[in-house]
Design an enzyme around this catalytic site. Structure first.
Site, mmCIF file in Angstrom:
data_model
loop_
_atom_site.group_PDB
_atom_site.id
_atom_site.type_symbol
_atom_site.label_atom_id
_atom_site.label_comp_id
_atom_site.label_asym_id
_atom_site.label_seq_id
_atom_site.Cartn_x
_atom_site.Cartn_y
_atom_site.Cartn_z
ATOM 1 N N ARG A 1 48.471 45.235 25.686
ATOM 2 C CA ARG A 1 48.448 44.778 27.186
ATOM 3 C C ARG A 1 49.888 45.220 27.757
ATOM 4 O O ARG A 1 49.463 45.830 28.982
ATOM 5 C CB ARG A 1 48.111 43.264 27.119
ATOM 6 N N HIS B 1 43.401 40.640 26.137
ATOM 7 C CA HIS B 1 42.995 39.389 25.553
ATOM 8 C C HIS B 1 41.879 39.623 24.769
ATOM 9 O O HIS B 1 40.944 38.798 24.910
ATOM 10 C CB HIS B 1 43.164 37.989 26.346
ATOM 11 N N PHE C 1 36.135 38.188 30.986
ATOM 12 C CA PHE C 1 35.635 38.044 32.462
ATOM 13 C C PHE C 1 35.547 39.588 32.642
ATOM 14 O O PHE C 1 34.568 39.884 33.617
ATOM 15 C CB PHE C 1 36.827 37.182 33.278
ATOM 16 N N GLU D 1 35.838 37.964 39.710
ATOM 17 C CA GLU D 1 35.895 39.113 38.951
ATOM 18 C C GLU D 1 34.692 39.987 39.549
ATOM 19 O O GLU D 1 34.764 41.182 39.453
ATOM 20 C CB GLU D 1 35.816 38.934 37.524
ATOM 21 N N ARG E 1 46.248 40.424 23.084
ATOM 22 C CA ARG E 1 47.456 39.775 23.364
ATOM 23 C C ARG E 1 48.826 39.867 22.525
ATOM 24 O O ARG E 1 49.911 39.725 23.178
ATOM 25 C CB ARG E 1 46.903 38.225 23.384
ATOM 26 N N ASP F 1 44.118 29.672 22.903
ATOM 27 C CA ASP F 1 43.416 29.563 24.016
ATOM 28 C C ASP F 1 42.052 29.258 23.453
ATOM 29 O O ASP F 1 41.183 28.581 24.386
ATOM 30 C CB ASP F 1 43.465 30.633 24.800
ATOM 31 N N SER G 1 49.626 38.125 32.716
ATOM 32 C CA SER G 1 49.060 38.097 31.486
ATOM 33 C C SER G 1 48.706 39.410 30.946
ATOM 34 O O SER G 1 48.734 39.830 29.984
ATOM 35 C CB SER G 1 47.915 37.145 31.508
#
Lengths: 313, 286
Positions: A7, A106, A80, A55, A164, A114, A34
């Site tokens: 990322r 992610h 998302f 989104e 991530r 998470d 993030s």
């Protein structure tokens, strides 16, 4: 250069591209810290737009911006980016033939603590089903940089999944990424391990462990899952006779399925798909989750040994 | 299209009448398609394409053109009839609507037909796309074109519409003007019974938009509303146009069943007669 997450490599590359290509526009949905799109945003605030936690609107707005000749990169978490916006991607971006790149960060169990709501294990399946969509899962900094550059160069919709967790470099600096091409990282003739994303490293480690058992595994980094490198898969089937796929994703519809489709139609050989079975993830450290789901280097080596026994049976 | 000498209200009414005739004919020929919501949008589209918007049919991708996005994609027959009238393609081609190999797909397909800005049909997306174009025009390319989007009333039930509304106000997209074709009906019945959207003007206003109410079949009111919208700076505008589903064909007006139903040959004949009567009436007006 030390290992960084894909990322972060994406954010750095977008900023690098932004310096030479004024047509690059970057969007995010309140996750720029993030997804690391903030690296671009800091340098080019006039070409970065935050859409807030919305989104669907971000994705369809990207269509509008792309219709004015821009190369638009959408950034948000994979869940998302692909789940909440599937219809906008399908009907707006892809059916419209727009130059929009969707970066889902992610991806997979490697999201860790998470938990299942944020561990997207279905993004590759969702994107692969859409006609004309290119689907890429880079494995390290080196590859991510080349993938993002290639995506910007290529006209049309592309889905790129980043992760991530930090990914050690598995590719050579001079590696050339091509859409529709796999990359053999290690040659071997006893079995082939085809992996993508964060699973390339454990695949290589498995191959190393297998050498001690006098088993020579071919390791393919199949970053481009659609279009997939059929020739490379068929050749691997012919030359090694058994294939193991490894992905941080559900085994339904992702890399394993894509390989199975090629083998089933072109050259059937024993196949084992390693990945998340028909179940959700949960909170925990990535290594704990990989262990529970049978996705470690040890598991890969074990499955490779087993599948060799299935050859010519 | 905006010219040195604007068309008169009477000329615009005649154009709208001709477009209605073509919609009925093409739908009868295709034996399927959305009659009611196409007919309710005709006067709005006429005001946009033959009064307000700048575009060049011979150069569909002219960078300076005003953009139109049909967010209620099912009203494609109305848009096709308008685009043919504007000169994007021969009127004869309208007969191919929904048929195999046609450029006139069931819902607008930008890759098939020049003049279509975005492929729509999945409700809620068109307004977001229009917001994206407006954002690019205002904040990235800094161009003077305006962006229009036509929304259905039932479409306001989509959450994405409100995401778009919020973002357009946030980015102060005063180059964007939406028009809401408020005919009060959707597939399953009256909008107020299926899922009430009222008070719709308050909602758009609360989202930071300049709201203008107009009679969606009164050309004079529509063109004034479009002109007024252009004067408003710092926020997007929406024209809430009160319309009648099936407008112009007496037996279709206000009837739910014509949402997704094409007329029969007999109904077509009857409808065309009514429209010809109306056309005569316009000609006789002072």
């Amino acid at each position: 250069m030390e290992a960084i997450a894909t990322r972060e490599a994406c954010g750095l590359t977008l900023a690098k591209l932004g310096r030479v290509n004024k047509n690059i526009i970057v969007l995010d949905a309140d996750l720029s810290e993030s997804t690391k799109s903030i690296i671009f945003a800091r340098e080019f605030p006039e070409r970065f737009f935050n859409y807030g936690v919305a989104e669907q609107n971000m994705t369809a707005s990207a269509v509008g911006i792309a219709s004015c000749g821009k190369v638009v990169f959408i950034n948000t978490f994979a869940i998302f980016a692909t789940g909440r916006t599937w219809d906008q991607i399908r009907n707006g971006v892809t059916a419209g033939g727009f130059n929009v790149k969707i970066v889902g960060s992610h991806g997979g169990l490697s999201v860790g603590p998470d938990g299942l709501s944020h561990q997207c294990i279905e993004d590759v399946s969702l994107m692969r089903a859409i006609p004309e969509m290119v689907v890429i899962v880079p494995s390290d900094r080196i590859e991510t940089e080349k993938v993002i550059e290639k995506a910007a160069e290529y006209y049309g919709p592309v889905y790129i999944r980043t992760s991530r967790a930090k990914s050690p470099n598995v590719n050579n600096e001079d590696y050339k990424f091509e859409i529709g091409k796999g990359n053999i990282l290690q040659d071997g003739s006893d079995v082939t391990i085809i992996a993508c994303g964060v699973m390339v490293e454990p695949a290589l480690n498995a191959a190393k462990a297998l050498i001690e058992k006098k088993i020579h595994a071919r390791v393919i980094n199949m970053a481009c899952i659609k279009p997939i490198d059929k020739d490379m898969i068929i050749r691997a089937a012919k030359e090694t006779g058994a294939i193991v796929t490894v992905e941080d994703h559900t085994v339904i519809g992702g890399l394993g399925s894509a390989v199975a489709e090629v083998l089933g139609e072109e050259y059937p050989v024993p196949l084992k798909r390693i990945g998340v079975l028909d179940r959700f993830g949960e909170s925990g450290e990535p290594n704990e989750l990989f262990k529970k789901n049978g996705m470690t280097a040890e598991n890969i080596a074990e499955e490779a040994k087993k599948i060799i026994l299935r050859k010519n049976r | 299209m905006k010219t040195e000498t604007s068309l008169t209200e009477k000329q615009l009414k005649k154009i709208a009448c001709g477009i209605r005739k073509n919609i009925i004919k093409m739908l009868t020929e295709s034996k399927s398609g959305h009659s009611g919501g196409s007919l309710s949008a005709v006067d709005i589209l006429t005001s946009l394409y033959f009064y307000k918007m700048n575009y060049k049919p011979a150069e569909p991708n002219w960078p300076e053109r005003d953009r139109f996005v049909l967010s209620k994609g099912h009203a494609a027959p109305a848009l096709y009839a308008v685009l043919a009238e504007a000169g994007y393609f021969p009127t004869e081609e309208l007969k191919t609507l929904r048929k195999f190999g046609t450029r006139l797909q069931g819902h607008p397909d930008r890759r098939k037909l020049p003049g279509i800005e975005a492929s729509t049909g999945s409700l809620g997306q068109g307004i977001s796309i229009a917001c994206g174009i407006a954002l690019c025009g205002k904040h990235i390319d800094k161009k003077n074109y305006r962006v229009y989007a036509l929304l259905g009333d039932g479409e306001n039930q989509e959450g994405e519409v409100w995401e778009a509304a919020m973002s357009a106000a946030h980015y102060k997209l005063d180059n964007l003007c939406a028009v809401l074709d408020y005919n009060g009906l959707q597939i399953d019945g009256f909008v107020k019974d299926v899922m009430n959207i009222d008070p719709i003007t308050d909602k758009w206003r609360a989202f930071g938009w300049n709201v203008i109410e107009a009679d969606g079949h009164n050309i004079k009111e529509l063109i004034k509303a479009l002109d007024d919208a252009e004067q408003i700076k710092g926020k997007p505008s929406i024209i809430i146009a009160k319309t009648i589903k099936g407008k112009g064909i007496s037996f279709m007006e206000g009837k739910v069943k014509y949402h997704g139903l094409a007329p029969t040959y007999e109904e077509c004949e009857k409808g065309l007669c009514e429209l010809e009567e109306y056309e005569k009436k316009i000609s006789e007006e002072a």
